[in-house]
Design a protein around this motif. Sequence first.
Motif, PDB file in Angstrom:
ATOM      1  N   VAL A  84       0.829  -1.197   0.000  1.00 32.96           N
ATOM      2  CA  VAL A  84       0.000   0.000   0.000  1.00 32.96           C
ATOM      3  C   VAL A  84       0.869   1.255   0.000  1.00 32.96           C
ATOM      4  CG1 VAL A  84      -1.704   1.304   1.334  1.00 32.96           C
ATOM      5  CG2 VAL A  84      -1.882  -1.190   1.181  1.00 32.96           C
ATOM      6  N   ALA A  85       0.512   2.217  -0.841  1.00 32.66           N
ATOM      7  CA  ALA A  85       1.161   3.537  -0.922  1.00 32.66           C
ATOM      8  C   ALA A  85       2.635   3.449  -1.313  1.00 32.66           C
ATOM      9  CB  ALA A  85       1.006   4.297   0.404  1.00 32.66           C
ATOM     10  N   PHE A  86       3.018   2.408  -2.031  1.00 33.93           N
ATOM     11  CA  PHE A  86       4.419   2.297  -2.447  1.00 33.93           C
ATOM     12  C   PHE A  86       4.820   3.451  -3.355  1.00 33.93           C
ATOM     13  CE2 PHE A  86       7.635   0.714  -5.514  1.00 33.93           C
ATOM     14  CZ  PHE A  86       8.683   0.571  -4.615  1.00 33.93           C
ATOM     15  N   ASP A  87       3.908   3.909  -4.210  1.00 36.97           N
ATOM     16  CA  ASP A  87       4.213   5.030  -5.101  1.00 36.97           C
ATOM     17  C   ASP A  87       4.589   6.281  -4.309  1.00 36.97           C
ATOM     18  OD1 ASP A  87       1.617   5.103  -4.098  1.00 36.97           O
ATOM     19  OD2 ASP A  87       0.779   6.108  -5.856  1.00 36.97           O
ATOM     20  N   LYS A  88       3.902   6.500  -3.202  1.00 36.53           N
ATOM     21  CA  LYS A  88       4.215   7.656  -2.362  1.00 36.53           C
ATOM     22  C   LYS A  88       5.542   7.457  -1.639  1.00 36.53           C
ATOM     23  CE  LYS A  88      -0.536   9.216  -1.569  1.00 36.53           C
ATOM     24  NZ  LYS A  88      -1.154   8.346  -2.561  1.00 36.53           N
ATOM     25  N   ARG A  89       5.853   6.223  -1.271  1.00 41.38           N
ATOM     26  CA  ARG A  89       7.123   5.948  -0.590  1.00 41.38           C
ATOM     27  C   ARG A  89       8.300   6.279  -1.498  1.00 41.38           C
ATOM     28  NH1 ARG A  89       8.109  -0.055   1.398  1.00 41.38           N
ATOM     29  NH2 ARG A  89       9.615  -0.298  -0.309  1.00 41.38           N
ATOM     30  N   VAL A  90       8.190   5.967  -2.776  1.00 40.58           N
ATOM     31  CA  VAL A  90       9.264   6.269  -3.728  1.00 40.58           C
ATOM     32  C   VAL A  90       9.520   7.771  -3.773  1.00 40.58           C
ATOM     33  CG1 VAL A  90       9.906   6.235  -6.165  1.00 40.58           C
ATOM     34  CG2 VAL A  90       8.857   4.224  -5.137  1.00 40.58           C
ATOM     35  N   VAL A  91       8.446   8.542  -3.861  1.00 38.53           N
ATOM     36  CA  VAL A  91       8.586  10.004  -3.919  1.00 38.53           C
ATOM     37  C   VAL A  91       9.165  10.533  -2.606  1.00 38.53           C
ATOM     38  CG1 VAL A  91       7.347  12.179  -4.190  1.00 38.53           C
ATOM     39  CG2 VAL A  91       6.683  10.196  -5.563  1.00 38.53           C
ATOM     40  N   PHE A  92       8.699   9.984  -1.489  1.00 39.34           N
ATOM     41  CA  PHE A  92       9.203  10.416  -0.176  1.00 39.34           C
ATOM     42  C   PHE A  92      10.704  10.179  -0.068  1.00 39.34           C
ATOM     43  CE2 PHE A  92      10.434   9.339   4.164  1.00 39.34           C
ATOM     44  CZ  PHE A  92       9.981  10.439   4.884  1.00 39.34           C
TER      45      PHE A  92
END
Length: 309
Positions: A84-92
Amino acid sequence: MIFINPKTDFAFKKIFGSTDSKDILISFLNGLLYEGNPTIEDLEIIDPYLPPSIPGLKDTFLDVKAKITGNKIVIIEMQVLNVVAFDKRVVFNAAKTFATQLKSGEGYSKLNSVIALTITDFQMFPHRNKVISRFTFADMEDLFIYPEHPLELIFVELPNFQKDLNELETLTDKWIYFMKQTSNLDSVPETMDEVAAIQKAFRIANQANLSMEELETLEKQQMFLEDQRGAILKGIEQGLEQGLEQGKQEGEIGIILRLLERRIGEIAPELQTRLRQLSSGQLEALADAVLTFTDVTDLTSWLQDHTPS
């Protein structure tokens, strides 16, 4: 020969992030970032742990982090599971790596560009069907690229790579094939053996060269991944079952509403709401009773008798 799976955290770091892996990582990054061109001539593998420099900011652990030619910083992550929310983790992770370069009192001119290279064993963008996707800041109208590329996100989606061994042509092809298929091979393919860095990577990945402690670590990681994959699949199955059950109930309610409208006319919204709260068993009982109704009071009376007040 038995090769360890380079997609596991332990194997990826051992192959690409060890002190003896500089030449391997240079070749790998030239292949995935620069289409096989020898753009990176040298690099420094650095600690991939990013402690927060701002109180309250989340700690970050990356697979490999390196400073390459041009003072750019590359952070590399191999991700097997679509969490879940891996796309946001990459940006973070990319933004944090960029922001935490500066020490107190240093000017922004010291900030170097950051490239976040993410390799996924799942489709990150299912509707694109591309193997490599590249993102950076650009004007939304004419796609003018922001100067100096301060942040770049590059994704390599392994499931989208469909080339067979005899179709490998470029350094990029060979490294992606290495990542995707190494654990399924029992020898080093001749076409791959031609690249010294890949030959060395296979040597490191040879299970026979691992210590007992390393084998135990690898086995634990593989078991963990299988457990996590099983948990995700179970969750998907449960979600599908729940969705099917909800869909079945919606279908039953729709049929009963049509029967009621034919018998007693239009059903008021508040009565429809009460109908949607009935269980499957109650809906079956109502379906049997509909044929006895003559007006809306019969439906109201049935609901009062068969549902809690």
